[in-house]
Enzyme design. Structure first.
Site, PDB file in Angstrom:
ATOM      1  N   THR A   1       0.926  -1.176  -0.078  1.00  0.00           N
ATOM      2  CA  THR A   1      -0.023   0.147   0.110  1.00  0.00           C
ATOM      3  C   THR A   1       0.880   0.983   0.031  1.00  0.00           C
ATOM      4  OG1 THR A   1      -1.921  -1.091   1.013  1.00  0.00           O
ATOM      5  CG2 THR A   1      -1.753   1.306   1.234  1.00  0.00           C
TER       6      THR A   1
ATOM      7  N   GLN B   1       0.599 -10.166  -5.947  1.00  0.00           N
ATOM      8  CA  GLN B   1      -0.215 -11.560  -6.020  1.00  0.00           C
ATOM      9  C   GLN B   1       0.744 -12.291  -6.952  1.00  0.00           C
ATOM     10  OE1 GLN B   1      -2.268 -12.432  -3.973  1.00  0.00           O
ATOM     11  NE2 GLN B   1      -3.324 -10.662  -3.241  1.00  0.00           N
TER      12      GLN B   1
ATOM     13  N   SER C   1       5.016  -7.232  -1.554  1.00  0.00           N
ATOM     14  CA  SER C   1       4.507  -7.480   0.121  1.00  0.00           C
ATOM     15  C   SER C   1       4.970  -8.677   0.743  1.00  0.00           C
ATOM     16  CB  SER C   1       3.048  -7.172   0.230  1.00  0.00           C
ATOM     17  OG  SER C   1       2.600  -7.079   1.559  1.00  0.00           O
TER      18      SER C   1
ATOM     19  N   THR D   1      13.150   4.429  10.382  1.00  0.00           N
ATOM     20  CA  THR D   1      13.911   3.318  10.788  1.00  0.00           C
ATOM     21  C   THR D   1      13.585   1.925  10.288  1.00  0.00           C
ATOM     22  OG1 THR D   1      14.570   4.326  13.020  1.00  0.00           O
ATOM     23  CG2 THR D   1      15.040   2.047  12.949  1.00  0.00           C
TER      24      THR D   1
ATOM     25  N   CYS E   1     -16.156  -4.732   0.133  1.00  0.00           N
ATOM     26  CA  CYS E   1     -15.117  -3.906   0.888  1.00  0.00           C
ATOM     27  C   CYS E   1     -14.203  -2.858   0.445  1.00  0.00           C
ATOM     28  CB  CYS E   1     -14.202  -4.542   0.337  1.00  0.00           C
ATOM     29  SG  CYS E   1     -14.958  -3.984  -1.336  1.00  0.00           S
TER      30      CYS E   1
HETATM   31  N1  PLP Z   1      -2.055  -4.850  -4.074  1.00  0.00           N
HETATM   32  C1  PLP Z   1      -2.443  -6.253  -4.226  1.00  0.00           C
HETATM   33  C2  PLP Z   1      -2.907  -6.820  -5.379  1.00  0.00           C
HETATM   34  C3  PLP Z   1      -2.844  -6.812  -2.956  1.00  0.00           C
HETATM   35  O1  PLP Z   1      -3.609  -8.024  -3.017  1.00  0.00           O
HETATM   36  C4  PLP Z   1      -2.684  -6.206  -1.532  1.00  0.00           C
HETATM   37  C5  PLP Z   1      -3.212  -6.831  -0.458  1.00  0.00           C
HETATM   38  O2  PLP Z   1      -3.799  -6.317   0.360  1.00  0.00           O
HETATM   39  C6  PLP Z   1      -1.975  -4.994  -1.681  1.00  0.00           C
HETATM   40  C7  PLP Z   1      -1.717  -4.369  -3.019  1.00  0.00           C
HETATM   41  C8  PLP Z   1      -1.756  -4.116  -0.475  1.00  0.00           C
HETATM   42  O3  PLP Z   1      -0.538  -4.827   0.047  1.00  0.00           O
HETATM   43  P1  PLP Z   1      -0.229  -4.321   1.822  1.00  0.00           P
HETATM   44  O4  PLP Z   1      -1.101  -5.405   2.657  1.00  0.00           O
HETATM   45  O5  PLP Z   1       1.276  -4.869   1.810  1.00  0.00           O
HETATM   46  O6  PLP Z   1      -0.370  -3.244   2.001  1.00  0.00           O
END
Ligand code: PLP
Length: 422
Positions: free
Chosen positions: A72, A190, A210, A248, A341
């Site tokens: 994110t 993904q 992530s 940090t 959601c």
């Molecule tokens: N992008 C995709 C395609 C995701 O499935 C997710 C999952 O929530 C994210 C971004 C966000 O990742 P994070 O939870 O590391 O912020």
């Protein structure tokens, strides 16, 4: 009753290796990696080693990877860099256009909508009925104002694998012809650990990944920048991560992230094969439930390279997705309502609606996502519950109740899907 976890696209259960490495790194290399004493330099060395290991697996140079608090943040950073560029160059925001796709995760879609409110040009490329962004559709939107194209690698709701290489090639061709340097950002959340991935090969300018989607700690991720000097970021502070992402660093989580990615690298293909088998079983069995539908409808065989065998979207219309998820939850089976959601209600069905699915049907969607530890018994348990408890309810609902909210008979669990996860 045993729990059946089928929500890996939201987050993967922690890998025991991650817990061991986190513990060891947090206790042995506790120093601040920016400190100049040995406790600090040892921690910095652990982090640089992690950067190197992660880069090796991703097919990029270590100096192009910057640790962040997750995808994110990485996605937001890339968008906000555009705001900074426009501010520094004192350019009118409308001189910049961002092209993004209608199927992006909220962490990219929402910041793009924010750009629109600020006055940037924002164009949206729609997928075809199969959930795939076609290079021709992107080509039709590019013009002299285009600054950045942002299209994800694997869609988190439908599992549709995007033709990133071809899309990037189209952008490069347009850039060469127009003399513009259009950047290409790709959300690879993904895809990491699931599909063979080489950043060098994809040739994207930036990418987000992530840790928690591959069994690491939540709140840990990275941003890849092919040419870091191309972007200037908004956050400032102690200059960590070469000033790209001050703050940090979470050394222990970063070390575990890299170790997990490295461990999974040779397992990607065998896991893919195993998942294809399970997904095949799931797709063909779902096909025998009259009340069930798969999104997109053209997805029939798991071996189809256009879809990740880790993610499947389906529906039991007219049962709303949230109700189906709650019924399954009552039977200890955890899936998510693909449609339940984002930050605005309107956003919930954006992805499948952009593929031409009517809203009422899109609201019925649920997402089943599997991982390497998913067993055939897990799939069988899901299918049994889907047949016995969900499909049966769906028939009771009848087509006239397509838009009516429905309720489960059991207690309303707080674990129920209030918002889209992952
Ligand atoms: N992008 C995709 C395609 C995701 O499935 C997710 C999952 O929530 C994210 C971004 C966000 O990742 P994070 O939870 O590391 O912020």
């Amino acid at each position: 009753m045993r729990e059946v976890y089928l929500d890996w696209a939201a987050t993967a259960p922690p890998d025991p290796l991650f817990l061991d490495i986190m513990h060891e790194t947090a206790t042995r290399y506790y120093g601040n990696p920016s400190s100049v004493h040995r406790a600090g330099t040892d921690a910095a060395a652990v982090m640089e080693e992690a950067r190197m290991r992660l880069a090796r697996g991703l097919g990029c140079l270590p100096e192009t990877l910057f640790f962040t608090s997750g995808a994110t943040e990485s996605n937001n950073m890339t968008i906000q860099a555009l705001v900074k560029r426009a501010l520094v160059l004192k350019k009118d925001f409308s001189a910049y256009t961002v092209i993004t796709s209608a199927i992006e995760h909220a962490s990219l879609w929402e910041p793009a909508q924010m750009l629109k409110k600020l006055g940037f040009g924002v164009k949206t490329v729609r997928p075809d009925a199969g959930g795939i962004i076609q290079p021709g559709a992107l080509a039709r939107l590019m013009d002299k104002q285009t600054a950045v194209v942002m299209i994800m690698g694997v869609n988190n709701e439908t599992g549709a694998v995007q033709p990133v290489k071809e899309l990037v090639r189209g952008v490069r061709d347009f850039s060469a012809a127009s003399g513009k340097n259009i950047l290409f950002h790709c959300d690879l959340v993904q895809a990491l650990g699931k599909l063979p991935l080489s950043l060098r090969d994809l040739d994207v300018d930036s990418a987000s990944i992530s840790a928690h989607k591959i069994g690491g700690l939540k709140g840990t991720g990275a941003l890849y920048l092919k040419t870091p000097a191309n972007l200037d970021f908004l956050s400032v502070g102690g200059g960590q991560e070469k000033g790209v992402r001050p703050g940090t660093e979470n050394t222990a989580a970063i070390a575990a992230f890299a170790a997990l990615a490295e461990k999974q690298q040779p397992l990607i293909r065998p896991h893919l094969e195993q998942s294809r088998e399970k997904m095949d079983m799931l797709i063909s069995e779902i096909g025998t439930i009259p009340a069930a539908l798969i999104f997109p409808e053209c997805r029939t065989a798991a071996a189809d390279a256009h879809y990740s065998p880790y993610i499947l979207s389906l529906a039991f219309p007219p049962l709303p997705g949230e109700v189906a998820v709650r019924i399954l939850n009552d039977h200890n089976i955890y899936v998510s309502a693909g449609s339940a959601c984002h930050s605005h209600k309107k956003e919930r069905t954006r992805v499948v609606e952009s593929m031409g699915v009517p809203k009422a049907l899109a609201e019925c969607m649920i997402r089943v996502s599997i991982g390497p530890a998913t067993t055939s018994e897990d799939i069988a348990a899901f299918l049994q519950a889907a047949r016995k408890h969900v499909a049966a309810r769906s028939r009771i609902g009848g087509p006239r109740s397509l838009n009516k909210p429905q309720h489960t008979t059991g207690p309303r669990h707080s674990a129920g899907p209030r918002r889209h996860t992952g």
